[in-house]
Write a protein that holds these residues in place. Structure first.
Motif, PDB file in Angstrom:
ATOM      1  N   VAL A 153      -3.139 -30.100 -15.614  1.00  0.00           N
ATOM      2  CA  VAL A 153      -4.445 -30.761 -15.698  1.00  0.00           C
ATOM      3  C   VAL A 153      -5.409 -29.993 -14.804  1.00  0.00           C
ATOM      4  N   THR A 154      -6.488 -29.498 -15.376  1.00  0.00           N
ATOM      5  CA  THR A 154      -7.454 -28.715 -14.607  1.00  0.00           C
ATOM      6  C   THR A 154      -8.117 -29.585 -13.548  1.00  0.00           C
ATOM      7  N   PRO A 155      -8.112 -29.162 -12.276  1.00  0.00           N
ATOM      8  CA  PRO A 155      -8.749 -29.977 -11.236  1.00  0.00           C
ATOM      9  C   PRO A 155     -10.269 -29.977 -11.397  1.00  0.00           C
ATOM     10  N   PHE A 156     -10.870 -31.090 -11.002  1.00  0.00           N
ATOM     11  CA  PHE A 156     -12.323 -31.184 -11.074  1.00  0.00           C
ATOM     12  C   PHE A 156     -12.840 -32.140 -10.019  1.00  0.00           C
ATOM     13  N   SER A 157     -14.149 -32.095  -9.811  1.00  0.00           N
ATOM     14  CA  SER A 157     -14.813 -32.982  -8.847  1.00  0.00           C
ATOM     15  C   SER A 157     -15.998 -33.643  -9.508  1.00  0.00           C
ATOM     16  N   ARG A 158     -16.281 -34.854  -9.082  1.00  0.00           N
ATOM     17  CA  ARG A 158     -17.549 -35.503  -9.420  1.00  0.00           C
ATOM     18  C   ARG A 158     -18.432 -35.423  -8.178  1.00  0.00           C
ATOM     19  N   ILE A 159     -19.581 -34.817  -8.327  1.00  0.00           N
ATOM     20  CA  ILE A 159     -20.507 -34.608  -7.218  1.00  0.00           C
ATOM     21  C   ILE A 159     -21.723 -35.503  -7.435  1.00  0.00           C
ATOM     22  N   LEU A 160     -21.986 -36.376  -6.479  1.00  0.00           N
ATOM     23  CA  LEU A 160     -23.152 -37.263  -6.536  1.00  0.00           C
ATOM     24  C   LEU A 160     -24.192 -36.716  -5.562  1.00  0.00           C
ATOM     25  N   VAL A 161     -25.375 -36.370  -6.085  1.00  0.00           N
ATOM     26  CA  VAL A 161     -26.421 -35.736  -5.276  1.00  0.00           C
ATOM     27  C   VAL A 161     -27.619 -36.667  -5.193  1.00  0.00           C
ATOM     28  N   THR A 162     -28.075 -36.952  -3.983  1.00  0.00           N
ATOM     29  CA  THR A 162     -29.233 -37.815  -3.754  1.00  0.00           C
ATOM     30  C   THR A 162     -30.476 -36.970  -3.473  1.00  0.00           C
ATOM     31  N   PRO A 163     -31.671 -37.565  -3.515  1.00  0.00           N
ATOM     32  CA  PRO A 163     -32.906 -36.766  -3.398  1.00  0.00           C
ATOM     33  C   PRO A 163     -33.031 -35.945  -2.118  1.00  0.00           C
ATOM     34  N   ASP A 164     -32.298 -36.292  -1.075  1.00  0.00           N
ATOM     35  CA  ASP A 164     -32.352 -35.490   0.149  1.00  0.00           C
ATOM     36  C   ASP A 164     -31.493 -34.235   0.055  1.00  0.00           C
ATOM     37  N   GLY A 165     -30.852 -34.024  -1.094  1.00  0.00           N
ATOM     38  CA  GLY A 165     -30.019 -32.848  -1.283  1.00  0.00           C
ATOM     39  C   GLY A 165     -28.585 -33.017  -0.814  1.00  0.00           C
ATOM     40  N   GLU A 166     -28.267 -34.157  -0.214  1.00  0.00           N
ATOM     41  CA  GLU A 166     -26.904 -34.382   0.262  1.00  0.00           C
ATOM     42  C   GLU A 166     -26.002 -34.781  -0.895  1.00  0.00           C
ATOM     43  N   ARG A 167     -24.714 -34.575  -0.706  1.00  0.00           N
ATOM     44  CA  ARG A 167     -23.772 -34.822  -1.788  1.00  0.00           C
ATOM     45  C   ARG A 167     -22.632 -35.721  -1.327  1.00  0.00           C
ATOM     46  N   SER A 168     -22.065 -36.439  -2.286  1.00  0.00           N
ATOM     47  CA  SER A 168     -20.807 -37.148  -2.089  1.00  0.00           C
ATOM     48  C   SER A 168     -19.854 -36.638  -3.170  1.00  0.00           C
ATOM     49  N   ARG A 169     -18.577 -36.548  -2.844  1.00  0.00           N
ATOM     50  CA  ARG A 169     -17.636 -35.862  -3.735  1.00  0.00           C
ATOM     51  C   ARG A 169     -16.396 -36.708  -3.981  1.00  0.00           C
ATOM     52  N   ILE A 170     -15.979 -36.777  -5.238  1.00  0.00           N
ATOM     53  CA  ILE A 170     -14.715 -37.387  -5.629  1.00  0.00           C
ATOM     54  C   ILE A 170     -13.860 -36.291  -6.243  1.00  0.00           C
ATOM     55  N   ALA A 171     -12.670 -36.070  -5.711  1.00  0.00           N
ATOM     56  CA  ALA A 171     -11.820 -34.962  -6.142  1.00  0.00           C
ATOM     57  C   ALA A 171     -10.656 -35.480  -6.984  1.00  0.00           C
ATOM     58  N   TYR A 172     -10.324 -34.721  -8.031  1.00  0.00           N
ATOM     59  CA  TYR A 172      -9.233 -35.076  -8.934  1.00  0.00           C
ATOM     60  C   TYR A 172      -8.265 -33.903  -9.083  1.00  0.00           C
ATOM     61  N   TRP A 173      -6.975 -34.163  -8.831  1.00  0.00           N
ATOM     62  CA  TRP A 173      -5.891 -33.267  -9.211  1.00  0.00           C
ATOM     63  C   TRP A 173      -5.768 -31.995  -8.363  1.00  0.00           C
ATOM     64  N   TYR A 174      -6.536 -31.862  -7.307  1.00  0.00           N
ATOM     65  CA  TYR A 174      -6.455 -30.620  -6.533  1.00  0.00           C
ATOM     66  C   TYR A 174      -5.086 -30.454  -5.876  1.00  0.00           C
ATOM     67  N   ASP A 175      -4.600 -31.502  -5.239  1.00  0.00           N
ATOM     68  CA  ASP A 175      -3.324 -31.386  -4.536  1.00  0.00           C
ATOM     69  C   ASP A 175      -2.150 -31.217  -5.493  1.00  0.00           C
ATOM     70  N   GLN A 176      -2.252 -31.849  -6.677  1.00  0.00           N
ATOM     71  CA  GLN A 176      -1.133 -31.817  -7.619  1.00  0.00           C
ATOM     72  C   GLN A 176      -1.059 -30.530  -8.427  1.00  0.00           C
ATOM     73  N   THR A 177      -2.130 -29.753  -8.467  1.00  0.00           N
ATOM     74  CA  THR A 177      -2.176 -28.568  -9.324  1.00  0.00           C
ATOM     75  C   THR A 177      -1.358 -27.433  -8.726  1.00  0.00           C
ATOM     76  N   PRO A 178      -0.467 -26.811  -9.494  1.00  0.00           N
ATOM     77  CA  PRO A 178       0.316 -25.669  -8.964  1.00  0.00           C
ATOM     78  C   PRO A 178      -0.593 -24.519  -8.560  1.00  0.00           C
ATOM     79  N   LYS A 179      -0.162 -23.825  -7.536  1.00  0.00           N
ATOM     80  CA  LYS A 179      -0.934 -22.700  -6.992  1.00  0.00           C
ATOM     81  C   LYS A 179      -0.264 -21.373  -7.363  1.00  0.00           C
ATOM     82  N   GLY A 180      -1.037 -20.444  -7.882  1.00  0.00           N
ATOM     83  CA  GLY A 180      -0.516 -19.108  -8.137  1.00  0.00           C
ATOM     84  C   GLY A 180      -0.444 -18.306  -6.856  1.00  0.00           C
ATOM     85  N   GLU A 181       0.452 -17.346  -6.815  1.00  0.00           N
ATOM     86  CA  GLU A 181       0.628 -16.505  -5.632  1.00  0.00           C
ATOM     87  C   GLU A 181      -0.163 -15.208  -5.780  1.00  0.00           C
ATOM     88  N   LEU A 182      -0.788 -14.786  -4.700  1.00  0.00           N
ATOM     89  CA  LEU A 182      -1.383 -13.458  -4.646  1.00  0.00           C
ATOM     90  C   LEU A 182      -0.282 -12.458  -4.319  1.00  0.00           C
TER      91      LEU A 182
END
Length: 306
Positions: A99-128
Motif C-alpha cells: 500500500v503506497t504511503p500517503f499523508s493528508r496535509i491540512l493548511v490554514t491561511p497562516d501557512g501552517e500545516r497539520s499532517r495525518i500519516a498513513y502506512w509509512y511505518d508498515q511500508t517495506p524499505k528498499g536497501e541502498l
C-alpha cells in the motif's frame, strides 16, 4: 568511478509517498466543521521533495527508498515523475502487495500545516547498495526510517561520497556521525529534546563525527555550525504573505545540496541560497506553480545584497 564521471549528481534515498493537500479557513473541531477551500494531490516524501527542485535546477538525480504499490497512489507517483526527465526512477520498486504511503496535509491561511500519516511505518524499505551509490556524487538521506538509513550513509561514506542528512538529531545513532552536513529543524529538535540549546546539541553531534550542522527555525535566523565548531547565523528571507510552509525544509535541503556542488561558493552563500529557495517555495501556490527557478532565487539574493 571518479566523481566527475558519476551517472548522477545526487542519490535521493528516503521517503517516497503522495500528499493530499487541503486548504482550510481553520482547523475542524468536534463541534465545528471546516469547509475545504482547495484540494490537490502532489508528490510527497523527503526523497521526492528534494529530488524535484534539484532536477528542475539541472542536476541528474536518482531516487530510491521505500517500496510503493501498484495502486492508484503508486501509479500517480510514477506518472508524475515522468514530467521530470532528469529524475531516474529505476530504483523505485512497485509491488501489488504494498500500500503506497500517503499523508493528508491540512493548511490554514497562516501557512501552517497539520499532517495525518498513513502506512509509512508498515511500508517495506528498499536497501541502498554500494553499486547504486557508486553512480552518484552526493547522498541525500532523511532520518525517517530505521537502520537502513544508517546503512545507506555508511555505504556512501565508505565510497568517499558526500552525505547530507535531514533531522539526524540522535547522537547515539550512526546517521549524524556519518554525515558531512546535518540539517535539523529546531521544531523537531525541541520536540525530542525539550529545552535543549541548539548550539550545544550541534557540538555534541560533531563530537560523534558530524560535519557541518545547520539548524533551521522558521522565520528566525538559521544557526550554522562549521565543522570546526565555530557558529554563525543567516537571516531567512521575509515575505508578507505565506501560502504554505509544508515542504520548506525539503527545499532548504535541496538548496544546500545544489550549493554544495558549487565548490567556489562560501558556506555563508550556500546557506543564503537555501534560505532563498525555501522562502520562495512558501509563497507559491503549489497546485499550479513549480518550485522556484534558479533565476528567481538569484534575483531574490541580489535584491537583498543590493
Amino acid at each position: 568511478m571518479a566523481d566527475d564521471d558519476a551517472l548522477f549528481d545526487v542519490m535521493c534515498y528516503g521517503t517516497i509517498s503522495v500528499e493530499n493537500v487541503t486548504r482550510l479557513p481553520y482547523l475542524p473541531t468536534p463541534r465545528r466543521d471546516a469547509p475545504a477551500l482547495h484540494e490537490y494531490d502532489e508528490l510527497g516524501g523527503e526523497a521526492l521533495k528534494v529530488a524535484i527542485p534539484l532536477a528542475l535546477w539541472g542536476l541528474r538525480v536518482a531516487v530510491a527508498g521505500n517500496y510503493i504499490g501498484t495502486d492508484r497512489k503508486g501509479e500517480f507517483i510514477m506518472k508524475e515523475l515522468d514530467r521530470y526527465p532528469l529524475i531516474d526512477t529505476r530504483y523505485i520498486q512497485q509491488f501489488p502487495s504494498v500500500v503506497t504511503p500517503f499523508s493528508r496535509i491540512l493548511v490554514t491561511p497562516d501557512g501552517e500545516r497539520s499532517r495525518i500519516a498513513y502506512w509509512y511505518d508498515q511500508t517495506p524499505k528498499g536497501e541502498l547498495t554500494a553499486e547504486m551509490m557508486r553512480q552518484a556524487r552526493i547522498l541525500s538521506v532523511d532520518a525517517y526510517g530505521r537502520d537502513e538509513r544508517d546503512r545507506a550513509a555508511a555505504i556512501a561514506r565508505d565510497l568517499n561520497r558526500t552525505v547530507i542528512s535531514a533531522d539526524a538529531i540522535w547522537p547515539q545513532y550512526p546517521l549524524a556521525s556519518l554525515s558531512d552536513v546535518v540539517i535539523i529543524s529546531n521544531a523537531w529538535l525541541q520536540a525530542n529534546f525539550p529545552g535543549v540549546y541548539e548550539y550545544d546539541h550541534a557540538l555534541e553531534l560533531q563530537q560523534r563525527g558530524a560535519g557541518v550542522v545547520i539548524v533551521t527555525d522558521g522565520m528566525r535566523p538559521v544557526l550554522v555550525v562549521r565543522a570546526d565548531g565555530s557558529p554563525f547565523g543567516v537571516e531567512p528571507y521575509q515575505f508578507d504573505h505565506v501560502i504554505d510552509t509544508s515542504g520548506a525544509g525539503d527545499l532548504f535541503k535541496a538548496g544546500i545540496i545544489y550549493a554544495w556542488l558549487q565548490p567556489d561558493w562560501p558556506l555563508e552563500y550556500k546557506v543564503s541560497f537555501a534560505c532563498a529557495a525555501a522562502g520562495l517555495y512558501c509563497v507559491r501556490d503549489r497546485s499550479v506553480q513549480p518550485p522556484p527557478s534558479l533565476d528567481e532565487i538569484f534575483a531574490l539574493m541580489r535584491a537583498r545584497s543590493g
